[in-house]
Design an enzyme around this catalytic site. Sequence first.
Site, PDB file in Angstrom:
ATOM      1  N   LYS A 188       0.820  -1.215   0.000  1.00 14.56           N
ATOM      2  CA  LYS A 188       0.000   0.000   0.000  1.00 14.56           C
ATOM      3  C   LYS A 188       0.854   1.266   0.000  1.00 14.56           C
ATOM      4  O   LYS A 188       0.549   2.243   0.671  1.00 14.56           O
ATOM      5  CB  LYS A 188      -0.933  -0.017   1.213  1.00 14.56           C
ATOM      6  CG  LYS A 188      -1.884  -1.197   1.207  1.00 14.56           C
ATOM      7  CD  LYS A 188      -2.865  -1.146   2.348  1.00 14.56           C
ATOM      8  CE  LYS A 188      -3.784  -2.337   2.386  1.00 14.56           C
ATOM      9  NZ  LYS A 188      -4.507  -2.606   1.174  1.00 14.56           N
ATOM     10  N   CYS A 189       1.902   1.256  -0.789  1.00 12.36           N
ATOM     11  CA  CYS A 189       2.867   2.345  -0.848  1.00 12.36           C
ATOM     12  C   CYS A 189       2.789   2.997  -2.229  1.00 12.36           C
ATOM     13  O   CYS A 189       2.435   2.347  -3.214  1.00 12.36           O
ATOM     14  CB  CYS A 189       4.266   1.758  -0.607  1.00 12.36           C
ATOM     15  SG  CYS A 189       5.642   2.906  -0.804  1.00 12.36           S
ATOM     16  N   GLY A 190       3.160   4.265  -2.302  1.00 16.53           N
ATOM     17  CA  GLY A 190       3.219   4.923  -3.607  1.00 16.53           C
ATOM     18  C   GLY A 190       4.228   4.274  -4.541  1.00 16.53           C
ATOM     19  O   GLY A 190       4.132   4.410  -5.758  1.00 16.53           O
TER      20      GLY A 190
END
Length: 170
Positions: free
Chosen positions: A42-44
């Site tokens: 769930k990271c950019g």
Amino acid sequence: MTTADSNGASPLDVEIGALQGGPADLKQYAGQAVLIVNVASKCGLTPQYSGLERLHARYADQGFTVLGVPCNQFLGQEPGSAEEIAEFCSATYGVTFPMTEKVEVNGEGRHALYDRLAGHADAEGHGGDIRWNFEKFLVGRDGRVVARFSPQTEPEAAEVVTAVEAQLAG
């Protein structure tokens, strides 16, 4: 046994669990080049999974693997269970490279794998704590850490590909 680095220990000598349970025998990668990457769903930077998978597929038959190491230390961006992480990686990015259990990469709970990685500096001179998800370490065929790349460096960036190819050629 893998070849040790200057501090006397290869990252591939560390015991760590596999994502789906049981041990992840890192010694099976002795004699290969391994790109170790702390990953998060769930990271950019999560789209880097695509480049990591392409890099893995491109060089796997030449003695190379990507090793994903899930970590939830950066803003809770890897909150899932092992099953959720595996499903996400497979369904969303078609990941086939091996993954370890979720670990801590910084602080008092830092896993021994990252004890052996963190001291190596990148081309800009950054050593020490892992800065963010998707920091990359290249372990050469001799078991030594030969390169470190910042989280923002794309897996298929020229500097990563050149470093991988140099290890495979040597």
